[in-house]
Scaffold this active site. Structure first.
Site, PDB file in Angstrom:
ATOM      1  N   GLU A  95       0.809  -1.214   0.000  1.00  0.00           N
ATOM      2  CA  GLU A  95       0.000   0.000   0.000  1.00  0.00           C
ATOM      3  C   GLU A  95       0.845   1.267   0.000  1.00  0.00           C
ATOM      4  O   GLU A  95       0.321   2.358   0.241  1.00  0.00           O
ATOM      5  CB  GLU A  95      -0.958  -0.009   1.192  1.00  0.00           C
ATOM      6  CG  GLU A  95      -2.013  -1.113   1.078  1.00  0.00           C
ATOM      7  CD  GLU A  95      -3.108  -0.987   2.109  1.00  0.00           C
ATOM      8  OE1 GLU A  95      -2.999  -0.143   3.023  1.00  0.00           O
ATOM      9  OE2 GLU A  95      -4.105  -1.728   1.994  1.00  0.00           O
ATOM     10  N   LYS A 135     -15.827  -1.396   3.691  1.00  0.00           N
ATOM     11  CA  LYS A 135     -15.161  -1.756   2.436  1.00  0.00           C
ATOM     12  C   LYS A 135     -16.200  -2.260   1.442  1.00  0.00           C
ATOM     13  O   LYS A 135     -16.916  -3.231   1.719  1.00  0.00           O
ATOM     14  CB  LYS A 135     -14.120  -2.856   2.682  1.00  0.00           C
ATOM     15  CG  LYS A 135     -12.926  -2.426   3.509  1.00  0.00           C
ATOM     16  CD  LYS A 135     -12.028  -3.631   3.787  1.00  0.00           C
ATOM     17  CE  LYS A 135     -10.749  -3.236   4.514  1.00  0.00           C
ATOM     18  NZ  LYS A 135      -9.937  -4.419   4.870  1.00  0.00           N
TER      19      LYS A 135
END
Length: 424
Positions: A204, A336
């Protein structure tokens, strides 16, 4: 609003160079919307299942089967339906799949289609996505959680904790929060190079950790905040994603870096020591998804001090959030899209969090693309917080930069540190 005329699916590539699904919807007036399915490395066992091909190509992760299912079943079912009827479209997708975990057509196929419909409807109205989903409501830009060091499943388990993040608690705008974090990220890189610990970046975009303990990572993070000219605990707080389901099961936790095996009580004690020692303001998945009793106990012990976030524990399911609220577990929910599988189910989870006094954090996944939908949804849904990874790599920066544009043109406020949850 007009009707759906075309539904097209294609294979594109995510930030790890793996195949993923993109869906494009075109209405009879020519309005277009695209949706892309992200993919997680650390996954809750109860989240919507991606449909992958298996076999040898791309380590079994190709998505040709999912794309074929969209062409064969989803596209014919959606043609002719009003693009603005999001709840109806999502209900059709769920019914077409027909499985509890969306494994037949694939959660990746469903979320890409669901998002494409939402974008097409916003395009039909000539509105940015955030404004379309907000309607007439007043909304604010979310407070960013930004990764500085990546660990856990995002960095080959070089450290046990998955995300070491900072939150610019003294920032008064989204743009200022990014500016402050940019300095911390830069100074963290400088400190790691001085220590001979700089070894690239993780999935990430956070610095790839080369630490001898989880505590060392937090020591360097505090030093990075100070080196950037900020006061830890005043200007900047620390947020951790423990992702405990990755190394814990059945009330037993194995911390590889620290070479220890802890039961639930010992794990809680360790986390409480961290909270006492470091300026931690948020902890995500501190216990594993199967350790409900531990999550309740930790919330009782620490919920008045820090934000306790359920991710794998909730998997963006409204029913799980409602149940946890009744039992006193957590005080915030990670949201999410691909965990839920459709936009409607995602929004239901966020509303369940809000209804029960939980904070909410809209989150990206480790396998991402240039898609910036979650920034618009975090803003338009007034979620309060946003987590998209680190302050590097274009799939991350595309999202942070989109927030700057929204703030500049939206004439809205900034959520700020007031949205960080404490015990209700």
């Amino acid at each position: 609003m007009s009707r759906i005329e075309e539904v097209r699916a294609r294979r594109i590539w995510d930030s790890r160079g793996r195949p993923t699904v993109e869906v494009e919807i075109v209405t009879e007036t020519g309005a277009r919307g695209r949706g892309i399915a992200p993919a997680g490395a650390s996954r809750g066992s109860r989240e919507a299942m991606e449909l992958r091909d298996g076999g040898t190509a791309f380590d079994g992760k190709d998505v040709k089967t999912a794309i074929a299912g969209i062409a064969r079943e989803i596209a014919p079912a959606l043609r002719g339906h009003e693009v603005a009827e999001q709840a109806m479209i999502d209900a059709m997708l769920i019914a077409l799949d027909g499985t509890p975990d969306k494994s037949r057509l694939g959660g990746n196929a469903l979320i890409a289609t669901s998002l494409a419909a939402l974008h097409a409807a916003a395009s039909e109205r000539g509105l940015p996505l955030w404004r379309y989903v907000a309607g007439d409501e007043q909304v604010t830009l979310p407070l960013p959680q930004i990764q500085i060091f990546g660990g856990g499943a995002h960095a080959e388990r070089r450290v046990d904790v998955q995300d070491f993040m900072v939150i610019a608690t003294s920032a008064t705008s989204f743009a200022q929060a990014l500016e402050m974090t940019a300095e911390v990220y830069r100074h963290a890189g400088v400190l790691m190079r001085k220590r001979g610990a700089a070894q690239g970046v993780a999935d990430e975009g956070g610095w790839w950790p080369a630490f001898s303990s989880n505590e060392e990572a937090m020591d360097v993070l505090v030093a990075s905040i100070e080196a950037a000219g900020f006061v830890p605990g005043t200007d900047m707080g620390i947020a951790l994603d423990i992702a405990a389901s990755e190394f814990g099961k059945g009330g037993q936790y194995t911390l590889g870096l620290d070479n220890v095996r802890l039961d639930t009580d010992a794990m809680i004690e360790k986390l409480l020591r961290w909270i006492a020692r470091y300026p931690i303001v948020s902890i995500e998945d501190p216990l594993s998804e199967d350790d409900e009793a531990g999550m309740i106990a930790f919330t009782r012990a620490a919920g008045s001090k820090v934000q306790i976030v359920g991710d794998d524990f909730f998997v963006t399911r409204a029913a799980f959030i409602e149940d946890a609220a009744a039992k006193g577990a957590c005080n915030a929910a990670l949201i999410k899209l691909n965990q839920a599988g459709t936009v409607t189910e995602t929004l239901a989870a966020l509303r369940a969090a809000r209804r029960n006094g939980y904070a909410s954090i809209v989150s990206a996944r480790s396998g991402e693309t240039e898609d910036v939908s979650i920034v618009h949804l975090a803003t338009g849904w007034n979620a309060g917080q946003l987590k998209v990874g680190s302050f590097s790599r274009s799939e991350r920066m595309a999202k942070w930069n989109e927030g700057v544009r929204i703030e500049e043109g939206g004439a809205m406020g900034f959520a700020g540190a007031a949205v960080l949850s404490r015990s209700r």
